[in-house]
Design a protein around this motif. Structure first.
Motif, PDB file in Angstrom:
ATOM      1  N   ALA A 277      73.809 -13.880   4.792  1.00 27.35           N
ATOM      2  CA  ALA A 277      73.062 -13.493   3.589  1.00 27.35           C
ATOM      3  C   ALA A 277      71.594 -13.237   3.878  1.00 27.35           C
ATOM      4  CB  ALA A 277      73.198 -14.586   2.534  1.00 27.35           C
ATOM      5  N   TYR A 278      71.066 -13.749   5.017  1.00 26.17           N
ATOM      6  CA  TYR A 278      69.647 -13.562   5.333  1.00 26.17           C
ATOM      7  C   TYR A 278      69.328 -12.125   5.733  1.00 26.17           C
ATOM      8  CZ  TYR A 278      71.430 -13.917  10.117  1.00 26.17           C
ATOM      9  OH  TYR A 278      72.128 -13.723  11.280  1.00 26.17           O
ATOM     10  N   VAL A 279      70.346 -11.310   6.040  1.00 26.01           N
ATOM     11  CA  VAL A 279      70.102  -9.934   6.469  1.00 26.01           C
ATOM     12  C   VAL A 279      69.444  -9.119   5.353  1.00 26.01           C
ATOM     13  CG1 VAL A 279      71.214  -7.783   7.185  1.00 26.01           C
ATOM     14  CG2 VAL A 279      71.951  -9.961   8.176  1.00 26.01           C
ATOM     15  N   ASN A 280      69.877  -9.316   4.117  1.00 28.68           N
ATOM     16  CA  ASN A 280      69.339  -8.540   3.000  1.00 28.68           C
ATOM     17  C   ASN A 280      67.836  -8.734   2.813  1.00 28.68           C
ATOM     18  OD1 ASN A 280      71.708  -7.204   1.232  1.00 28.68           O
ATOM     19  ND2 ASN A 280      72.467  -9.084   2.174  1.00 28.68           N
ATOM     20  N   PRO A 281      67.332  -9.975   2.731  1.00 30.80           N
ATOM     21  CA  PRO A 281      65.877 -10.121   2.584  1.00 30.80           C
ATOM     22  C   PRO A 281      65.102  -9.630   3.805  1.00 30.80           C
ATOM     23  CG  PRO A 281      66.938 -12.271   2.800  1.00 30.80           C
ATOM     24  CD  PRO A 281      68.019 -11.272   2.580  1.00 30.80           C
ATOM     25  N   LEU A 282      65.687  -9.745   5.009  1.00 33.43           N
ATOM     26  CA  LEU A 282      65.009  -9.244   6.204  1.00 33.43           C
ATOM     27  C   LEU A 282      64.839  -7.732   6.161  1.00 33.43           C
ATOM     28  CD1 LEU A 282      66.450 -11.346   9.193  1.00 33.43           C
ATOM     29  CD2 LEU A 282      64.139 -11.389   8.229  1.00 33.43           C
ATOM     30  N   VAL A 283      65.886  -7.030   5.738  1.00 32.32           N
ATOM     31  CA  VAL A 283      65.794  -5.568   5.630  1.00 32.32           C
ATOM     32  C   VAL A 283      64.721  -5.175   4.632  1.00 32.32           C
ATOM     33  CG1 VAL A 283      67.039  -3.504   4.872  1.00 32.32           C
ATOM     34  CG2 VAL A 283      68.180  -5.176   6.350  1.00 32.32           C
ATOM     35  N   CYS A 284      64.716  -5.829   3.490  1.00 36.21           N
ATOM     36  CA  CYS A 284      63.718  -5.534   2.465  1.00 36.21           C
ATOM     37  C   CYS A 284      62.308  -5.815   2.979  1.00 36.21           C
ATOM     38  CB  CYS A 284      64.014  -6.366   1.218  1.00 36.21           C
ATOM     39  SG  CYS A 284      63.031  -5.931  -0.228  1.00 36.21           S
ATOM     40  N   ALA A 285      62.113  -6.955   3.654  1.00 38.83           N
ATOM     41  CA  ALA A 285      60.792  -7.329   4.154  1.00 38.83           C
ATOM     42  C   ALA A 285      60.312  -6.374   5.244  1.00 38.83           C
ATOM     43  CB  ALA A 285      60.817  -8.758   4.687  1.00 38.83           C
ATOM     44  N   PHE A 286      61.229  -5.877   6.078  1.00 40.94           N
ATOM     45  CA  PHE A 286      60.841  -4.972   7.167  1.00 40.94           C
ATOM     46  C   PHE A 286      60.210  -3.697   6.640  1.00 40.94           C
ATOM     47  CE2 PHE A 286      62.095  -1.262   9.731  1.00 40.94           C
ATOM     48  CZ  PHE A 286      61.349  -1.506  10.868  1.00 40.94           C
ATOM     49  N   PHE A 287      60.872  -3.055   5.689  1.00 46.94           N
ATOM     50  CA  PHE A 287      60.343  -1.782   5.178  1.00 46.94           C
ATOM     51  C   PHE A 287      59.068  -1.992   4.365  1.00 46.94           C
ATOM     52  CE2 PHE A 287      64.789  -0.560   5.982  1.00 46.94           C
ATOM     53  CZ  PHE A 287      64.583   0.602   6.703  1.00 46.94           C
ATOM     54  N   ILE A 288      58.975  -3.081   3.639  1.00 46.37           N
ATOM     55  CA  ILE A 288      57.762  -3.347   2.878  1.00 46.37           C
ATOM     56  C   ILE A 288      56.586  -3.654   3.811  1.00 46.37           C
ATOM     57  CG2 ILE A 288      56.688  -4.941   1.233  1.00 46.37           C
ATOM     58  CD1 ILE A 288      59.344  -5.150  -0.197  1.00 46.37           C
ATOM     59  N   SER A 289      56.871  -4.293   4.959  1.00 52.20           N
ATOM     60  CA  SER A 289      55.804  -4.625   5.905  1.00 52.20           C
ATOM     61  C   SER A 289      55.168  -3.388   6.537  1.00 52.20           C
ATOM     62  CB  SER A 289      56.347  -5.545   7.001  1.00 52.20           C
ATOM     63  OG  SER A 289      57.295  -4.864   7.805  1.00 52.20           O
ATOM     64  N   LEU A 290      55.871  -2.250   6.506  1.00 50.61           N
ATOM     65  CA  LEU A 290      55.312  -1.015   7.064  1.00 50.61           C
ATOM     66  C   LEU A 290      54.338  -0.326   6.107  1.00 50.61           C
ATOM     67  CD1 LEU A 290      58.513   0.580   8.676  1.00 50.61           C
ATOM     68  CD2 LEU A 290      56.658  -0.624   9.844  1.00 50.61           C
ATOM     69  N   LEU A 291      54.268  -0.795   4.870  1.00 47.40           N
ATOM     70  CA  LEU A 291      53.414  -0.155   3.872  1.00 47.40           C
ATOM     71  C   LEU A 291      51.948  -0.032   4.309  1.00 47.40           C
ATOM     72  CD1 LEU A 291      54.478  -1.300   0.288  1.00 47.40           C
ATOM     73  CD2 LEU A 291      54.201   1.022   1.139  1.00 47.40           C
ATOM     74  N   PRO A 292      51.318  -1.107   4.848  1.00 46.98           N
ATOM     75  CA  PRO A 292      49.901  -0.966   5.225  1.00 46.98           C
ATOM     76  C   PRO A 292      49.647   0.153   6.229  1.00 46.98           C
ATOM     77  CG  PRO A 292      50.535  -3.278   5.180  1.00 46.98           C
ATOM     78  CD  PRO A 292      51.790  -2.496   5.018  1.00 46.98           C
ATOM     79  N   LEU A 293      50.567   0.350   7.161  1.00 46.83           N
ATOM     80  CA  LEU A 293      50.392   1.422   8.152  1.00 46.83           C
ATOM     81  C   LEU A 293      50.347   2.790   7.472  1.00 46.83           C
ATOM     82  CD1 LEU A 293      50.373   2.574  11.038  1.00 46.83           C
ATOM     83  CD2 LEU A 293      52.880   2.445  10.998  1.00 46.83           C
ATOM     84  N   TRP A 294      51.307   3.050   6.575  1.00 45.32           N
ATOM     85  CA  TRP A 294      51.337   4.354   5.907  1.00 45.32           C
ATOM     86  C   TRP A 294      50.137   4.520   4.977  1.00 45.32           C
ATOM     87  CZ3 TRP A 294      54.278   6.218   9.151  1.00 45.32           C
ATOM     88  CH2 TRP A 294      55.493   5.660   9.513  1.00 45.32           C
ATOM     89  N   VAL A 295      49.689   3.444   4.354  1.00 46.93           N
ATOM     90  CA  VAL A 295      48.515   3.530   3.485  1.00 46.93           C
ATOM     91  C   VAL A 295      47.276   3.939   4.275  1.00 46.93           C
ATOM     92  CG1 VAL A 295      46.933   2.193   2.044  1.00 46.93           C
ATOM     93  CG2 VAL A 295      49.399   1.925   1.749  1.00 46.93           C
ATOM     94  N   VAL A 296      47.093   3.355   5.460  1.00 45.25           N
ATOM     95  CA  VAL A 296      45.928   3.673   6.288  1.00 45.25           C
ATOM     96  C   VAL A 296      45.942   5.142   6.695  1.00 45.25           C
ATOM     97  CG1 VAL A 296      44.842   3.258   8.527  1.00 45.25           C
ATOM     98  CG2 VAL A 296      45.594   1.334   7.128  1.00 45.25           C
TER      99      VAL A 296
END
Length: 505
Positions: A277-296
């Motif tokens: 069950a931990y796979v789902n939150p990890l997938v969500c967290a991975f893509f959200i963590s890339l947000l600062p890079l695209w914002v910059v």
């Protein structure tokens, strides 16, 4: 003084302004015993005005053949269209991408007809709410990107490799930011809309919806954004107006790719709920963590910085509108009497959205030819157009509206025949079913084209760039209107007992 006059003659002849934007020359340079200095100032001013007008005309008509000097230096009351187009040329350029986009929506409908029986769609029915919202991303993001880049290409902002690379990097980073945020918000809307009617909430299902939505939105936008850039560059090299082909091609594979990704990702993550069950939150967290890079990356690009700050309202509101359409789809598809509706929903929504996006993109480019948002394209800007001016006037936008509206019936007949040949859905194509379906499709496109004519001009008058603001609203309204009218048609068919159409078998 004579030598100074001779030195200034070449710039005047070329229409250049050597001192534009700098301080005025010293009076001593122009004083002469016979007052000739006054004549030099007048000539310099005329050269300045002439140079500005020539540069504007060249910029506006970069994609057209050169005209005479008298024509290029005077701007008429009506702005010129980006290309000199007839109804036949518009229809010819739009037809192929329109059919391609339609077959893409047919394929998406066939996929939805199959995957609706998967376990993840049966036990996590909120996934149906995500379908219009995520499929609507092609209107929120990819079609907006296509319209924005088409306008930039038509007015000469992508002619050099440096400008082209700048537009590509900034816009790709921007749509990744928007896709991640909108995907996350769409999952929240799906959870809320699914929880309110039933009163049941599951944290595992909520995380599953979040991970599936964010991953699907991110990957689909990345793939489709790259396709769009290639289409627009290729269109310019082939001498085709990108406004006519870019937005339909953005949707040709958009629905199919997005729906296939959503189905596959949600199915895989649903399987992981049982053991990991931990796979789902990890997938969500991975893509959200890339947000600062695209914002910059997006912030460092002047072409996308403003959209990064001000472009959220249309995509978020459009996502909410599409989610309401998803709620209608969720309630109807789960009803055995409307099981055949799944295969037709992406088709009617996709066709309506594609056609109105073409029209909005064309009107926006037309207005950009007259200046910046807020500049009036005519002496008396209209507040609310009449249906006659939208569909029956002589200007190029009315001509394109007629062409696009006339494509609805033959296009849908081809798509319905394709669905029937592939034995998709649970509905036999009887005459009464085709009449109800065509009525819904024509009414949908008629409403959307009229709203587009009003909305694009209204936004332009409010100093808003229609390329960034209009298409998300229009495609979302297309999803809502199309789903609602289709559900109403199925309901009426069921009420009158059209047994021959086998609705719900």
């Amino acid at each position: 003084m004579t030598s100074k006059l001779e030195q200034k003659e070449p710039p005047q002849a070329n229409g250049a302004v050597p001192g534009a934007g700098l301080a005025s020359p010293e009076p001593a340079d122009f004083l002469g015993p016979e007052g000739s200095g006054v004549e030099v100032v007048v000539l310099e001013s005329r050269a300045n005005a002439k140079g500005v007008r020539e540069e504007d005309a060249l910029l506006e008509n970069g994609s057209q053949s050169n005209e005479s000097d008298d024509t290029s230096t005077e701007r008429g009351a009506e702005p010129a269209s980006p290309l000199k187009e007839t109804s036949f040329s518009i229809g010819l350029q739009v037809l192929f991408p329109f059919l391609l986009a339609g077959f893409g929506t047919v394929a998406a409908g066939m996929v939805l007809d199959i995957v609706q029986h998967w376990d993840v769609f049966k036990y996590v029915t909120e996934v149906f709410i995500l379908v219009p919202a995520l499929l609507g991303l092609k209107g929120n993001l990819e079609m907006t990107l296509a319209s924005r880049l088409s306008t930039a290409a038509n007015i000469g902002q992508m002619d050099t490799p440096k400008e082209l690379w700048k537009m590509i990097t900034g816009n790709m980073a921007l749509i990744q930011v928007q896709a991640t945020v909108v995907g996350f918000l769409a999952s929240i809307a799906a959870v809320v809309f699914g929880w309110i009617p039933d009163g049941h909430f599951s944290m595992d299902h909520a995380v599953l919806l979040c991970a599936s939505s964010v991953a699907t939105a991110f990957i689909a936008s990345l793939v489709l954004g790259m396709i769009m850039i290639g289409v627009i560059i290729g269109s310019r090299k082939m001498g085709i107006n990108p406004d006519n082909v870019a937005t339909p091609i953005a949707a040709s594979l958009g629905d199919l790719i997005t729906l296939a990704l959503l189905s596959g990702i949600s199915w895989g993550l649903y399987k992981e709920l049982e053991s990991r069950a931990y796979v789902n939150p990890l997938v969500c967290a991975f893509f959200i963590s890339l947000l600062p890079l695209w914002v910059v990356v997006a912030k460092r690009n002047s072409a996308t910085r403003e959209v990064l700050y001000s472009g959220w309202e249309p995509v978020i509101i459009a996502m909410a509108i599409s989610s309401v359409g998803g709620l209608i789809l969720d309630r109807t598809v789960s009803d055995p009497n409307f099981a055949g509706m799944a295969v037709f929903t992406p088709v009617i929504n996709g066709v309506g959205g594609n056609l109105v996006a073409v029209q909005a993109s064309r009107i926006s480019t037309y207005l950009h030819m007259s200046g910046e948002p807020g500049d009036s394209p005519s002496p008396a800007p209209r507040r609310c157009p009449s249906p006659c001016s939208t569909f029956f006037s002589s200007d190029v936008n009315s001509r394109s509206a007629r062409v696009l509206f006339l494509l609805v019936v033959p296009g849908h007949l081809v798509f319905l025949y394709t669905i029937s040949s592939m034995q998709g859905g649970h509905t036999t194509l009887t005459l009464i079913f085709i009449v109800f379906y065509m009525t819904a499709a024509l009414l949908q496109v008629l409403i959307l084209l009229y709203i587009a004519d009003w909305m694009v001009h209204w936004m332009w008058g409010r100093h808003l760039d229609p390329d960034n603001f209009s298409i998300p609203y229009l495609t979302a309204l297309g999803d809502l209107i199309g789903t609602g009218l289709l559900a109403l048609s199925f309901h009426v068919l069921w009420l009158i007992g059209d047994r021959d159409s086998d609705v719900g078998d």
